[in-house]
Design a protein around this motif. Structure first.
Motif, PDB file in Angstrom:
ATOM      1  N   HIS A   1       0.726  -1.189   0.017  1.00  0.00           N
ATOM      2  CA  HIS A   1      -0.016   0.173   0.000  1.00  0.00           C
ATOM      3  C   HIS A   1       1.015   1.256  -0.081  1.00  0.00           C
ATOM      4  O   HIS A   1       0.497   2.114  -0.789  1.00  0.00           O
ATOM      5  CB  HIS A   1      -0.932  -0.191   1.014  1.00  0.00           C
TER       6      HIS A   1
ATOM      7  N   ASN B   1       3.758   1.390  -1.203  1.00  0.00           N
ATOM      8  CA  ASN B   1       4.326   1.466  -2.506  1.00  0.00           C
ATOM      9  C   ASN B   1       3.241   2.196  -3.520  1.00  0.00           C
ATOM     10  O   ASN B   1       3.558   2.684  -4.372  1.00  0.00           O
ATOM     11  CB  ASN B   1       4.592   0.083  -3.161  1.00  0.00           C
ATOM     12  N   LEU B   2       1.856   1.879  -3.428  1.00  0.00           N
ATOM     13  CA  LEU B   2       0.988   2.195  -4.318  1.00  0.00           C
ATOM     14  C   LEU B   2       0.918   3.953  -4.179  1.00  0.00           C
ATOM     15  O   LEU B   2       0.633   4.566  -4.935  1.00  0.00           O
ATOM     16  CB  LEU B   2      -0.574   1.625  -4.061  1.00  0.00           C
TER      17      LEU B   2
ATOM     18  N   ARG C   1       3.548   5.576  -5.785  1.00  0.00           N
ATOM     19  CA  ARG C   1       3.143   5.553  -7.302  1.00  0.00           C
ATOM     20  C   ARG C   1       2.002   6.352  -7.725  1.00  0.00           C
ATOM     21  O   ARG C   1       1.604   6.334  -8.785  1.00  0.00           O
ATOM     22  CB  ARG C   1       3.048   4.025  -7.985  1.00  0.00           C
ATOM     23  N   GLU C   2       1.478   7.205  -6.748  1.00  0.00           N
ATOM     24  CA  GLU C   2       0.203   7.830  -6.827  1.00  0.00           C
ATOM     25  C   GLU C   2      -0.627   7.036  -7.479  1.00  0.00           C
ATOM     26  O   GLU C   2      -1.677   7.459  -8.277  1.00  0.00           O
ATOM     27  CB  GLU C   2       0.424   8.942  -7.763  1.00  0.00           C
ATOM     28  N   LEU C   3      -0.861   5.754  -7.176  1.00  0.00           N
ATOM     29  CA  LEU C   3      -1.793   4.924  -7.573  1.00  0.00           C
ATOM     30  C   LEU C   3      -2.896   4.689  -6.342  1.00  0.00           C
ATOM     31  O   LEU C   3      -2.258   4.857  -5.172  1.00  0.00           O
ATOM     32  CB  LEU C   3      -1.324   3.575  -7.871  1.00  0.00           C
TER      33      LEU C   3
END
Lengths: 469, 293
Positions: free
Chosen positions: B52, B54-55, B58-60
């Protein structure tokens, strides 16, 4: 009614409602302790089986934290006379535990380097000709990486790539929804399937290698494991690709292969050097697993990987400390210790004897039947209990079934990696589920087909391919 | 007053969010909109947390943020929040607080009246912790899903619990207030007065003769309750209904009723194992029910 009485009883009730499985587990254990020891079993062996049942219940329902379950396992082994304190302490730490610790730290260090963007570019370059080939590429790369670096590392790297290509898809339409599921399942299945490929693919593999060495004096090195498992992995990948295409038919029109591009910051020289160095460390560690695994053990090499990242300042200890699941490490250490005592006390031999007696009552009793029951049991238990813990607890029994025939032990470890049925079975499944895009029902529906086919592939390979090795 | 609105799926949470915000606006109270994410197995919780994170990098979208974004857009579309260029959801910051709580901070957010938070874990444990930490007075939750959740919420959460069932924005509601001479009933009366005043609702007071209570005694309770409302210039009607308490009230409640009840004075252990009348009413009624504490 007295207000403080209400507060206290309400607090106790809340504790009970959250911890009821702890209470039930303890009651069942106390009940079993008060029964007379079964014929053929020593008291320590009987007690070790009661602790095994207790651990199964506590890990499945999670009423108390994992570190508490680990400590309870150690305390009970000594208090119930399963083994003296020194023996319990010495069985608590071995190469398999070091591997769990090292691989978790190594994974955090790798994920921290942000290699996913570079990997995404590489996948596009190799597999970018069509969207279907791109998804096949995602699955294949996930499997190959997972076979060497472990599921938790690879899913953390691959999921952002997967989510970036599907982020603008409207999931209200069937075609869009299927495209999303196809992408996520391609990554998940690739990662899960890959983890059976080499010893470093999952802690369960290392635990089984360790047990085989200790209990049967059979040594399996990195190459030998790969020769047995990699062909299964490749067949499974092909099957999984078609199962997913069949289950989630989609035009894939809305998939944006370069969806991640916006999120890529400008790469600078420092980042490039960092990535290059990370790749060198990874290649160094994987090569060491191949070459030096007999001398240093898989665990020490994994620890060396995390150590290298730390020494060169590529990750801080704080970052590793914050993200390492110390509870899981403690739990594995405790369950492996229990696994050793189950073998040492003769409890595993007794269970296998009962199992064989049960088989004799069946109309057709053969090696194939006992293999099938053992493989399916390992696979199913792993799905409801998680794979590594399954191997650490039922591994001794799988070896005891045929101590000189490694196919039983290998099959048990590999079948434990078929975590296709439930979301709690592996980190990959849980991470995919945590996106909110995949439901437990959906996971099971697709997984039951993959699980059944995988068991058949494993059976055929063990019968017709392993015998030639 | 502090209100906690717990939301789940998007379409499913619309009525809960709408009614919750209406109540919050009527009382000018500060509101927390909470999304409780799926419980993660202890085996994978650190792995999930790393992914999460990491997301985010990455602006995900992190899981759960989409639901909060939907809730925020819904509040803007219903004009509960004034839309400005500066308070778009695109630019948010997730603040990782203690005990699995994450607060969403929007760049242009001026008011501290509405908080968006995300929690992860077992829903009762998380909502209980949220209420205890932030001293919420009312917890508002949808009526769907597992009925056991409502029972546990009423039993363990230290705030009034509003179960929003079968609520329609276009319907004109009236309060249905079952009363007796218990302490819980007094609290329900107080809450009903506040609701009726700020929400401009008519009130129907009902009572069921139970145990050794005579009809005269019950009528006296009804009269006394009516006087309390009259003092606050709230229109009321009273009715004495016969039969077993739970079924009579459930049958009497209509789709346009908002039932307000006091919490049962019963021993908590008895309530846990055998339930209580307010809880049975809340489970059986096909309309919004507020159990006050």
């Amino acid at each position: 009614m007295n207000e403080s009485y209400k507060v206290i009883s309400s607090s106790i009730l809340f504790w009970f409602s959250q911890k009821k499985w702890f209470v039930y587990s303890v009651i069942i254990s106390i009940f079993l302790l008060n029964l007379s020891t079964p014929v053929g079993l020593t008291v320590p062996a009987y007690h070790s089986l009661i602790i095994l049942l207790l651990v199964f219940m506590l890990v499945t329902f999670e009423p108390i934290p994992f570190p508490a379950i680990a400590l309870l396992t150690l305390v009970l082994q000594v208090v119930l006379g399963v083994a003296p304190p020194d023996v319990v302490a010495s069985s608590f730490m071995n190469d398999a535990v070091l591997f769990v610790m090292g691989s978790l730290m190594f994974a955090i260090a790798i994920v921290h380097q942000g290699l996913d963007i570079r990997l995404a570019k590489l996948i596009i370059k190799i597999f970018g000709k069509s969207k279907r080939i791109f998804l096949a590429g995602l699955m294949t790369i996930s499997a190959i990486l997972s076979s060497f670096l472990g599921e938790h590392t690879v899913i953390a790297i691959m999921l952002p790539i997967g989510l970036s290509v599907i982020k603008n898809i409207d999931t209200q339409q069937a075609d869009g929804k299927n495209a999303v599921l196809l992408t996520l399942f391609s990554i998940a299945y690739g990662t899960i399937i890959g983890s059976i490929g080499t010893p470093s693919g999952g802690a369960r593999n290392v635990i089984m290698i360790n047990y085989l060495q200790e209990f049967s004096n059979v040594s399996i090195d990195y190459w030998k494991w790969m020769k047995h498992a990699y062909p299964i992995l490749m067949i499974q990948l092909v099957v999984a690709y078609f199962v997913l295409q069949f289950t989630f038919p989609s035009s894939l029109n809305n998939i944006k292969m370069r969806g991640f591009k916006k999120n890529i910051g400008k790469t600078d020289v420092k980042k490039n050097i960092n990535h290059l160095f990370s790749c060198l460390i990874i290649i160094g560690i994987v090569s060491s697993w191949f070459v030096f695994n007999d001398i240093y053990g898989l665990g020490i090499i994994a620890l060396a990987g995390a150590l290298t990242f730390m020494i060169f300042g590529m990750i801080s200890w704080e970052e590793i400390n914050k993200n390492t699941n110390w509870g899981v490490i403690l739990l594995f250490a405790a369950t492996i210790s229990l696994g050793f005592q189950i073998n040492e006390t003769g409890a595993s031999s007794w269970l296998v004897l009962r199992f064989n007696e049960l088989l004799e009552t069946l109309p057709s009793n053969s090696m194939n039947v006992s293999w099938s029951i053992m493989a399916v049991l390992s696979g199913l238990t792993a799905n409801f209990f998680t794979s590594s813990a399954t191997v650490s607890l039922i591994g001794p029994m799988a070896i005891e079934l045929h101590p000189t025939d490694i196919s039983f032990a290998l099959s048990s470890a590999i079948a434990s990696g078929f975590s296709f049925l439930t979301v709690i079975s592996s980190p990959t499944a849980m991470i995919i589920y945590s996106t909110g895009l995949v439901s437990t029902k959906m996971f099971f529906r697709v997984g039951i087909l993959m699980f059944s086919i995988s068991i058949i592939i494993l059976y055929l390979m063990s019968q017709f391919y392993w015998v030639k090795l | 007053m502090k209100i906690l609105i717990a939301i789940g799926g998007r379409e499913f949470s619309k009525p809960t969010l709408d009614l919750g915000m209406k109540i919050a606006n009527s009382f000018k109270s500060s509101t927390t909109i909470a999304y409780v994410g799926k419980k993660i197995s202890q085996f994978s919780e650190k792995d999930v947390s790393v992914v999460h994170q990491n997301l985010d990098d990455r602006e995900l979208y992190r899981p759960g943020i989409r639901t909060l974004e939907w809730a925020y857009d819904f509040l803007i579309s219903k004009k509960y929040i004034e839309e400005k260029d500066s308070n778009k959801f695109d630019d948010y910051l997730l603040v990782d607080e203690e005990n699995s709580r994450m607060k969403v901070l929007l760049k242009g957010q001026q008011s501290d009246k509405i908080d968006l938070i995300m929690r992860t874990g077992e829903i009762i444990e998380q909502l209980k912790d949220e209420v205890e930490t932030n001293k919420h007075d009312i917890t508002i939750i949808g009526g769907g899903g597992n009925k056991g959740i409502h029972q546990k919420l009423v039993q363990f959460i230290d705030s009034s619990v509003f179960v929003v069932k079968n609520y329609s924005v276009n319907k004109k509601y009236k309060i249905l207030l079952p009363v007796n001479d218990s302490k819980g009933s007094d609290m329900a009366i107080e809450t009903a007065i506040n609701f009726a005043k700020s929400y401009k609702l008519n009130v129907e007071i009902v009572s069921v003769p139970e145990g050794k209570k005579s009809i005269e005694e019950v009528e006296k309770i009804l009269k006394k309750t009516k006087e309390k409302f009259s003092k606050n210039r709230i229109k009321t009607t009273t009715k004495l209904i016969d039969g077993p308490a739970v079924n009579s009230i459930v049958n009497y409640a209509k789709d346009d009723s908002i039932v307000i009840l006091g919490v049962s004075p019963k021993n908590p252990i008895m309530k846990y194992f055998f339930g209580s009348k307010p809880l049975s009413i809340a489970q059986k009624c096909n309309c919004p029910v507020l159990i006050t504490k």
